[in-house]
Design a protein around this motif. Structure first.
Motif, short mmCIF file in Angstrom:
data_model
loop_
_atom_site.label_atom_id
_atom_site.label_comp_id
_atom_site.label_asym_id
_atom_site.label_seq_id
_atom_site.Cartn_x
_atom_site.Cartn_y
_atom_site.Cartn_z
N ALA A 38 -2.53 2.30 15.97
CA ALA A 38 -2.78 2.29 14.52
C ALA A 38 -4.20 2.71 14.15
O ALA A 38 -5.15 2.44 14.86
N SER A 39 -4.31 3.34 12.97
CA SER A 39 -5.62 3.54 12.33
C SER A 39 -5.82 2.34 11.39
O SER A 39 -4.88 1.61 11.11
N THR A 65 6.72 1.81 12.91
CA THR A 65 5.61 2.77 12.91
C THR A 65 5.26 3.27 14.31
O THR A 65 5.03 4.47 14.52
N LYS A 102 0.84 -1.22 0.00
CA LYS A 102 0.00 0.00 0.00
C LYS A 102 0.86 1.26 0.00
O LYS A 102 2.00 1.26 0.50
N GLY A 155 3.59 6.62 4.35
CA GLY A 155 3.58 5.75 5.53
C GLY A 155 4.04 6.53 6.75
O GLY A 155 3.91 7.75 6.82
N ALA A 156 4.60 5.82 7.71
CA ALA A 156 4.93 6.46 8.98
C ALA A 156 6.11 7.41 8.88
O ALA A 156 6.24 8.34 9.68
N VAL A 165 -4.62 10.93 9.85
CA VAL A 165 -5.73 9.97 9.90
C VAL A 165 -5.89 9.39 11.31
O VAL A 165 -6.99 9.03 11.73
N VAL A 166 -4.80 9.32 12.06
CA VAL A 166 -4.87 8.80 13.43
C VAL A 166 -5.79 9.68 14.29
O VAL A 166 -6.44 9.21 15.22
N ILE A 221 -6.04 2.28 8.22
CA ILE A 221 -5.76 2.56 6.80
C ILE A 221 -4.91 1.48 6.14
O ILE A 221 -5.19 1.07 5.01
N ASP A 222 -3.88 0.99 6.83
CA ASP A 222 -2.98 0.02 6.18
C ASP A 222 -3.71 -1.30 5.92
O ASP A 222 -3.70 -1.82 4.79
N GLU A 266 -1.40 10.48 5.87
CA GLU A 266 -0.87 9.65 6.97
C GLU A 266 -0.63 10.52 8.21
O GLU A 266 -0.45 11.72 8.12
N HIS A 267 -0.62 9.92 9.33
CA HIS A 267 -0.52 10.53 10.66
C HIS A 267 -1.79 11.32 11.00
O HIS A 267 -2.39 11.06 12.05
N ILE A 323 0.28 5.37 0.89
CA ILE A 323 -0.64 6.45 1.31
C ILE A 323 -0.33 7.67 0.45
O ILE A 323 0.81 8.14 0.42
N VAL A 326 4.35 7.19 15.42
CA VAL A 326 2.97 7.62 15.73
C VAL A 326 2.95 8.22 17.15
O VAL A 326 2.33 9.26 17.39
C1 MEV Z 1 1.24 4.18 8.61
O1 MEV Z 1 1.26 3.51 7.35
C2 MEV Z 1 0.17 5.23 8.61
C3 MEV Z 1 0.09 6.07 9.88
O2 MEV Z 1 -0.89 7.09 9.66
C4 MEV Z 1 -0.28 5.24 11.08
C5 MEV Z 1 -1.70 4.72 11.01
O3 MEV Z 1 -2.56 5.36 10.40
O4 MEV Z 1 -1.93 3.65 11.61
C6 MEV Z 1 1.41 6.78 10.17
#
Ligand code: MEV
Length: 308
Positions: free
Chosen positions: A126-127, A184, A9, A266-267, A18-19, A129-130, A15-16, A11, A188
């Motif tokens: 984690a969110s 990650t 995947k 990603g992270a 989205v948490v 998304i992954d 990213e970030h 992003i 985060v």
């Molecule tokens: C990691 O691929 C994406 C982050 O937003 C962490 C997450 O959403 O779980 C950094």
């Protein structure tokens, strides 16, 4: 024996942020990870005893979702591990599909739910998304509201994420892997400390949310010029949040003269960057010259699936 595979995947935006409930958009790419599982007398992974220290995602998946005999598991494929391209999500989703298949269950939504549950048990912040991107494939959009194309909703504590199918045009993308492994969880947690202690960090996260919304419009109209500008802006904002690195900045800056835009994906902290370009050969060459490993990738690929 059962064999399943998952895509990697990327992003594209968000990213970030989205948490903290802001929207994000991600695509599946054609670097796949394969998992082969067969009933056995003892649990093994690639010939070694299955061990929590090295195989935590599989051990947790078996604890939660398997009551059958031990399994002999072989993993492989092209997806580089620890590179910000979703390898742990891909492994978790493909392995859980093997477990479901061996139990006679078939349900993408349930697979997404299980995969997120396992990832969350291991990386507590984690969110979804992954795990959702690799499970569904194609493109997904995660947002705090339920919108058109809704696939499933997943939550952690008070935060609920709604995951949607996102129609993504064929994009010409080049990944640059820095080769620096950056887990990650600590990244985060670092952003969380900044976010919870500093109003400016919240403004940065809000702006990432706004550019993600604009990016979704660009995707709908196939406006790669503006999408690239938004990706580059997103990289600058992620750098302010403290998750870029000298290696990532070097690959992003080297790619920009030949790209619509580029950013870490990603992270961060290491892992990979991605460039949106109509000259993938040239971008791959500059990434290689600056010490990265380039991958010219294809989007529009299926999610976790059984292999014949
Ligand atoms: C990691 O691929 C994406 C982050 O937003 C962490 C997450 O959403 O779980 C950094």
């Amino acid at each position: 024996m059962v064999v399943a595979s998952s895509p990697g995947k990327l992003i594209l935006l968000g990213e970030h942020a989205v948490v903290y409930g802001r929207p994000a958009v991600a695509v599946a790419v054609d670097l796949r990870l394969r998992v082969e599982a067969r009933l056995s007398g003892v649990c093994r992974v690639n010939g070694y005893p299955m061990d929590w220290r090295y195989h935590s995602y599989m051990v947790k998946s078996m604890e939660r979702h398997w009551s059958g005999p031990p399994l002999d598991v072989i993993t492989g494929g092209e997806l580089p591990p620890g590179s910000g391209l979703g390898s742990s999500a891909a492994l978790t989703s493909a392995f859980n599909l093997c477990l479901m298949e061996m139990s006679g269950e078939h349900d993408e939504k349930e697979l997404a739910r299980r995969s997120y549950g396992v990832e969350l048990a291991i990386q507590s912040n984690a969110s979804p998304i992954d795990t959702s991107t690799v499970t569904h494939g194609q493109g997904i959009m995660v947002s705090p509201e339920r919108e058109e194309g809704h696939l499933w909703s997943l939550s952690r504590g008070d935060t609920e994420w709604h995951v949607h199918h996102c129609q993504v045009p064929e994009l010409s993308l080049v990944i640059g892997n820095t080769g620096v492994h950056a887990p990650t969880g600590p990244l985060v947690a670092k952003v969380r400390r900044f976010y919870e202690s500093n109003a400016f960090a919240k403004e940065v996260v809000d702006e990432i949310g706004q550019i993600t919304r604009e990016g979704l419009v660009c995707l709908r109209h196939n406006d790669v010029t503006r999408l690239g500008e938004l990706m580059t802006r997103d990289h600058r904002l992620l750098a302010i949040l403290g998750v870029s690195s000298p290696e990532l900045d070097k690959l992003v800056e080297a790619s920009l003269p030949h790209s619509y835009g580029a950013k870490l994906t990603g992270a961060g902290g290491g892992g990979s960057m991605v460039a949106l370009t109509d000259d993938p050969g040239r971008v791959a060459a500059v990434i290689r010259r600056r010490g990265g490993t380039p991958y010219v990738v294809r989007t529009g690929v299926p999610g976790t699936m059984l292999e014949v």
